[in-house]
Design a protein around this motif. Structure first.
Motif, PDB file in Angstrom:
ATOM      1  N   ASN A  15      -5.481  99.958 -52.182  1.00  0.00           N
ATOM      2  CA  ASN A  15      -7.256  99.651 -51.580  1.00  0.00           C
ATOM      3  C   ASN A  15      -7.015  98.714 -49.933  1.00  0.00           C
ATOM      4  O   ASN A  15      -8.098  99.655 -49.057  1.00  0.00           O
ATOM      5  N   PHE A  20      -9.968 102.368 -50.516  1.00  0.00           N
ATOM      6  CA  PHE A  20     -10.157 102.655 -52.151  1.00  0.00           C
ATOM      7  C   PHE A  20      -8.891 103.433 -52.802  1.00  0.00           C
ATOM      8  O   PHE A  20     -10.042 104.767 -52.519  1.00  0.00           O
ATOM      9  N   ASP A  21      -8.249 103.173 -53.703  1.00  0.00           N
ATOM     10  CA  ASP A  21      -7.413 104.416 -54.341  1.00  0.00           C
ATOM     11  C   ASP A  21      -6.863 105.143 -52.931  1.00  0.00           C
ATOM     12  O   ASP A  21      -6.104 106.163 -53.062  1.00  0.00           O
ATOM     13  N   HIS A 128      -2.904 106.493 -60.528  1.00  0.00           N
ATOM     14  CA  HIS A 128      -4.442 106.972 -59.136  1.00  0.00           C
ATOM     15  C   HIS A 128      -2.267 106.613 -57.734  1.00  0.00           C
ATOM     16  O   HIS A 128      -1.392 105.830 -58.044  1.00  0.00           O
ATOM     17  N   ASP A 130      -2.210 105.136 -54.619  1.00  0.00           N
ATOM     18  CA  ASP A 130      -1.974 104.196 -53.600  1.00  0.00           C
ATOM     19  C   ASP A 130      -0.718 103.473 -53.446  1.00  0.00           C
ATOM     20  O   ASP A 130       0.480 103.251 -52.673  1.00  0.00           O
ATOM     21  N   ASN A 131      -0.374 103.052 -54.706  1.00  0.00           N
ATOM     22  CA  ASN A 131       0.585 102.103 -55.207  1.00  0.00           C
ATOM     23  C   ASN A 131       2.000 102.756 -55.380  1.00  0.00           C
ATOM     24  O   ASN A 131       3.554 102.786 -54.653  1.00  0.00           O
ATOM     25  N   ARG A 178     -11.169  98.490 -63.947  1.00  0.00           N
ATOM     26  CA  ARG A 178     -11.283 100.204 -63.432  1.00  0.00           C
ATOM     27  C   ARG A 178     -13.065 100.308 -64.293  1.00  0.00           C
ATOM     28  O   ARG A 178     -13.848 100.870 -63.744  1.00  0.00           O
ATOM     29  N   ARG A 225     -15.606  93.995 -58.970  1.00  0.00           N
ATOM     30  CA  ARG A 225     -14.677  93.269 -59.129  1.00  0.00           C
ATOM     31  C   ARG A 225     -14.408  91.870 -59.203  1.00  0.00           C
ATOM     32  O   ARG A 225     -13.909  90.889 -59.542  1.00  0.00           O
ATOM     33  N   SER A 252      -6.267  95.820 -58.374  1.00  0.00           N
ATOM     34  CA  SER A 252      -7.704  95.240 -58.305  1.00  0.00           C
ATOM     35  C   SER A 252      -7.379  94.324 -59.159  1.00  0.00           C
ATOM     36  O   SER A 252      -8.707  93.553 -59.870  1.00  0.00           O
TER      37      SER A 252
HETATM   38  N1  HSE Z   1      -6.274 101.197 -56.611  1.00  0.00           N
HETATM   39  C1  HSE Z   1      -6.509 100.694 -57.955  1.00  0.00           C
HETATM   40  C2  HSE Z   1      -8.108 100.106 -58.215  1.00  0.00           C
HETATM   41  C3  HSE Z   1      -5.760 100.002 -57.507  1.00  0.00           C
HETATM   42  O1  HSE Z   1      -8.061  99.484 -57.281  1.00  0.00           O
HETATM   43  O2  HSE Z   1      -7.645 100.640 -58.878  1.00  0.00           O
HETATM   44  C4  HSE Z   1      -4.758  99.136 -59.167  1.00  0.00           C
HETATM   45  O3  HSE Z   1      -4.066  98.610 -58.100  1.00  0.00           O
END
Ligand code: HSE
Length: 302
Positions: A15, A20-21, A128, A130-131, A178, A225, A252
């Motif tokens: 992120n 995000f994502d 997802h 990104d990681n 999430r 969050r 997250s």
């Molecule tokens: N992009 C994901 C999220 C990463 O923010 O939910 C989770 O580590």
């Protein structure tokens, strides 16, 4: 079918505020996964976080990812996992495990799968991209799903931007983080994030690091969050006051990632640690750099 492989995989921060994502940055904390033929399937664990490695092969993500690519004729395997990435910390430990298993199988069985295909599978297993993209490719990676494919593009991350990671002493499950997100967001928030995500890339590419402060602001996930991540607000404020360019929730959470001039990293780390101590939840702090190298087979063969 008795190939073997040893693979090193970096941690990653998803992120980076507004992306995000989409954004993932590989950071220099690495897990290792070694798969060797054995009399029966099994798992051994080492490293600082060895107690967090699932020993049940049906629950271990690296083992499951390895098996998903292993030919049916492959016999039993021993996985030795060396875990240095804090678990459930928002540093992509599960993506690293999945990528480690896939890259190990690709090497051990000489499958020759291209990076695109490994990434597609890793993102599917993880949910997802990104990681997984940062863990596989290294550096700063942008991932975009279209209807037909996943585009992952690595962009240069400057050497003169250092990274501080503060891992507060509580955990946040990605699934709950999430679930806390709304299905719809106001258009002005979407627009605000669009601009900031573009600004982050532009600021890093043009050396305008002072713009990272605005670029790491977010309206799509961090506000929702905040309750699960009580350290977020005070830690970001402390990091900025101590000279960080910008700071955001890592994935997250609960980890907070700060970007700082390399010689200010210790001061930023200290300021963030003080906040965590004062709030009573403590923390672990890592003064690191972005990882240039993604997942890499250290050795292996047939
Ligand atoms: N992009 C994901 C999220 C990463 O923010 O939910 C989770 O580590």
């Amino acid at each position: 079918m008795t190939g073997w492989a040893r693979v090193s995989v970096p941690a990653s921060s998803g992120n980076l505020g507004a992306g995000f994502d989409v954004f993932g940055l590989a950071v220099d904390l690495r897990d290792e996964y070694s798969f060797t033929p054995a009399a029966r399937d099994g798992i051994e664990a080492g490293g600082k976080f060895r107690r967090h490695v699932p020993r049940d092969t049906t629950r271990n993500l690296a083992f499951q990812a390895f098996r998903s690519l292993a030919p049916a004729a492959a016999g039993p395997y021993l996985l030795r996992a060396t875990r240095e990435i804090p678990p459930q910390g928002g540093l992509g430990g599960s993506a690293s495990a999945i990528v480690g298993g896939l890259v190990a199988a690709n090497e051990a069985f000489a499958l020759g799968l291209p990076q695109d295909e490994l990434l597609r599978r890793a993102a599917e297993l993880e949910g997802h991209p990104d990681n997984a993209a940062a863990a596989l490719l290294g550096g700063l990676v942008l991932s975009v799903h279209t209807e037909t494919r996943l585009h992952a593009v690595r962009v240069p991350f400057p050497d003169d931007v250092g990274v501080v990671l503060t891992v507060p002493g509580y955990r946040v499950a990605t699934a709950s983080a999430r679930a806390a997100l709304p299905a719809k967001v106001p258009r002005e928030h979407a627009v605000a994030n669009l601009g900031r995500a573009a600004l982050l890339v532009a600021a890093l590419q043009t050396g305008q690091y002072e713009k990272l402060r605005a670029a790491t602001e977010d309206f799509l996930h961090q506000p929702y969050r905040a309750e699960l991540n009580p350290a977020l607000g005070p830690s970001v404020a402390a990091a900025l006051a101590a000279g960080a360019y910008g700071a955001a929730l890592s994935g997250s959470g609960p980890t907070i990632i700060a970007f700082a001039p390399p010689d200010r990293r210790m001061g930023v780390a200290g300021a963030m640690a003080d906040v965590a101590l004062e709030a009573g939840y403590g923390c672990e702090t890592y003064v690191v750099n972005a990882a240039r190298d993604g997942a890499a087979a250290l050795d292996g063969g047939g």
